[in-house]
Design an enzyme around this catalytic site. Structure first.
Site, mmCIF file in Angstrom:
data_model
loop_
_atom_site.group_PDB
_atom_site.id
_atom_site.type_symbol
_atom_site.label_atom_id
_atom_site.label_comp_id
_atom_site.label_asym_id
_atom_site.label_seq_id
_atom_site.Cartn_x
_atom_site.Cartn_y
_atom_site.Cartn_z
ATOM 1 N N PHE A 176 0.833 -1.196 0.000
ATOM 2 C CA PHE A 176 0.000 0.000 0.000
ATOM 3 C C PHE A 176 0.874 1.254 0.000
ATOM 4 C CE2 PHE A 176 -3.040 -3.058 1.949
ATOM 5 C CZ PHE A 176 -4.049 -2.911 1.011
ATOM 6 N N SER A 180 5.823 1.876 10.728
ATOM 7 C CA SER A 180 6.020 0.574 10.106
ATOM 8 C C SER A 180 4.734 0.128 9.418
ATOM 9 C CB SER A 180 6.411 -0.464 11.167
ATOM 10 O OG SER A 180 6.294 -1.775 10.669
ATOM 11 N N LYS A 181 4.852 -0.397 8.196
ATOM 12 C CA LYS A 181 3.688 -0.921 7.488
ATOM 13 C C LYS A 181 3.044 -2.067 8.249
ATOM 14 C CE LYS A 181 4.966 0.261 2.733
ATOM 15 N NZ LYS A 181 5.232 -0.262 1.364
ATOM 16 N N ARG A 182 3.858 -2.819 8.975
ATOM 17 C CA ARG A 182 3.342 -3.983 9.684
ATOM 18 C C ARG A 182 2.645 -3.616 10.990
ATOM 19 N NH1 ARG A 182 8.368 -5.420 7.705
ATOM 20 N NH2 ARG A 182 8.400 -7.161 6.235
ATOM 21 N N ARG A 183 2.990 -2.445 11.558
ATOM 22 C CA ARG A 183 2.505 -2.117 12.897
ATOM 23 C C ARG A 183 1.572 -0.909 12.924
ATOM 24 N NH1 ARG A 183 7.372 -0.952 15.149
ATOM 25 N NH2 ARG A 183 7.134 1.168 14.355
#
Length: 496
Positions: free
Chosen positions: A45, A271-274
């Site tokens: 994204f 962070s993209k993950r968090r």
């Protein structure tokens, strides 16, 4: 020689940017416009940090009559997806960046230039500025561990061996030693990098495909990029890239500007993950693009007058790299939400309704929408909505059945709720269906039960809207209409 006949930023243009010019000469004595580039990778994204960088580039290109280059860096075939490519175009268009919007706009895909990247590596091999390396990752890790060096580093094992090409051999750049590279950075001054701390880095992988550093430089040179505005995380790459510019006989160096990193409330890099960082997510939640743009611009930049919410034309006229600081910028979602609420409240009512209809068309709801009923309650919704995505939960009582949660029911339907609902039904069955009358009737019923209006509203509101909070109760009753309102009150009393 990988260079362009486009000149770098001229002195007058540089002064307006607050730039210190590179000591290398311009390839042309004539003045030419600024050329900036935004080079995202389609591996996920679209990140809010990327959107900010794109806006910085766009604004300078627009104000100075320059060119904005969108270069999709799609050489990572394993991670790239075409939907992410389209996502980049869509997200940029959402914040007003694209063709036909007042700026020269060029679009490229890095994969189209792989031949140029490989040719540049062989040019460096021929000039003995690069060499073949036979070391495997396992061999490097073993030697680094034995020598107490950091993992991932390179010890120059093949630097002077003069190896010929062979399958799986990588090509490494030969960093000049000794030496120091000074980077001309608008935001960070002139950081110096000792070559003793710069490993000989890989240009071509063992399968012959180019690495990011090489491809990036070759593309910037061939596209005539004169100013590189990008994320702070790339600063450590800059001495390597600057060495490549020089080794490929560039007649000038670009000016660099590394913008501050965005951090969350714990001051950790986003962070993209968090963290919630996807522009698509904010668009889908119903943030207005003008609010998002305004907020992003203030992450690391200030116009100097403590202003926050500004007309975009004013942002365009005031933005300068001189006023971008190097400190990490806090991406505060709560503040962004408040920004958006201010923008929603400032919309003319007709435009607010139009924006809501556009959002609703892209996000269908499980009920039959009636524009006339929404229009009656729109002024009250507009005052309370923070994002357009808040609205369905506020107005769904108008278009579908209501189902209160058990927790809300237990909270609101305590005695004397049964008696209150009975009185309200009798009153609302006969009274004039006028907002002021509905309020006066409920106040009178409250007096008979020794309750203030705020207390007596709870069971009525829950019966009508299915929630304990929402738009003004009496306006909601009026829009819903007598028949439906009394029917819901009777259903709630029956449940009790």
């Amino acid at each position: 020689m990988f260079q362009s006949d486009r000149a770098q930023v001229g002195p007058e243009c540089a002064a307006s940017l607050g730039l210190v010019m590179s000591p290398l000469p311009s390839p042309s004595a004539s003045e030419t416009p600024l050329r900036v580039r935004f080079a995202p990778s389609p591996t996920g994204f679209f990140h809010v940090g990327g959107a900010r960088t794109a806006l910085y580039n766009w604004l300078l290109a627009k104000r100075l009559g320059g060119t904005f280059i969108l270069r999709i860096e799609d050489t990572d075939a394993e991670r790239n997806r075409e939907e992410w490519v389209q996502g980049i175009h869509d997200a940029l268009a959402w914040i007003g960046i694209g063709p036909g919007l007042g700026v020269d706009y060029e679009v490229y895909r890095q994969s189209e230039f792989e031949v140029d990247h490989v040719r540049a590596a062989h040019q460096l091999l021929g000039a003995r500025r690069a060499y073949y390396c036979a070391c495997t990752r396992e061999q490097l890790d073993t030697r680094n561990e034995a020598a107490g060096r950091k993992q991932g580093g390179y010890d120059g094992h093949c630097r002077e061996k003069g190896l010929a090409v062979a399958p799986a051999y990588v090509v490494r750049f030969k960093v000049p030693r000794p030496g120091v590279t000074v980077v001309n950075d608008v935001i960070r001054g002139e950081p110096a990098f000792d070559h003793a701390n710069v490993d000989d880095f890989v240009l071509l992988r063992g399968n012959g495909t180019p690495m990011f550093l090489l491809a990036n430089v070759v593309d910037d040179m061939s596209m005539g990029v004169t100013l590189v505005i990008r994320a702070e995380e790339h600063l450590t790459n800059t001495p390597k890239q600057q060495l490549l510019w020089q080794a490929l006989d560039a007649p000038y160096l670009p000016t660099w500007a590394h913008v501050p990193v965005l951090v969350n409330e714990k001051r950790q890099k986003l962070s993209k993950r968090r963290d919630p960082v996807a522009m698509e997510m904010y668009r889908d939640e119903g943030y207005l693009p003008e609010a998002m743009k305004n907020y992003l611009m203030l992450l690391g930049w200030s116009p100097g007058n403590d202003a926050e919410i500004m007309e975009w034309s004013l942002v365009e006229s005031l933005f300068s790299l001189d006023e971008v600081n190097s400190s990490p910028a806090f991406f505060d979602v709560k503040k962004l939400r408040a920004f958006n609420a201010d923008y929603i409240r400032a919309l003319p009512q007709a435009e607010f309704v139009e924006r809501w209809h556009e959002w609703l068309a892209a996000h269908p709801q499980p009920w039959e929408y009636r524009a006339d009923q929404f229009g009656d309650i729109a002024p009250f919704v507009q005052l309370r909505a923070e994002v357009l995505g808040d609205i369905p939960a506020v107005v769904d009582f108008l278009f579908g059945d209501v189902t209160p949660s058990d927790a809300d029911w237990d909270k609101a339907m305590k005695p004397p709720a049964d008696a209150i609902l009975t009185s309200v039904i009798d009153s609302y069955d006969a009274c004039s269906w006028d907002i002021d009358v509905l309020k006066a009737e409920l106040e009178h019923i409250g007096d008979t039960h020794g309750l203030k209006l705020g207390k007596i509203q709870a069971p009525v509101r829950l019966a009508i809207t299915g929630k304990l909070v929402g738009p003004p109760l009496f306006e909601s009753l009026h829009v819903l209409g007598r028949e439906r309102a009394v029917g819901r009150l009777k259903a709630a009393r029956a449940r009790l």
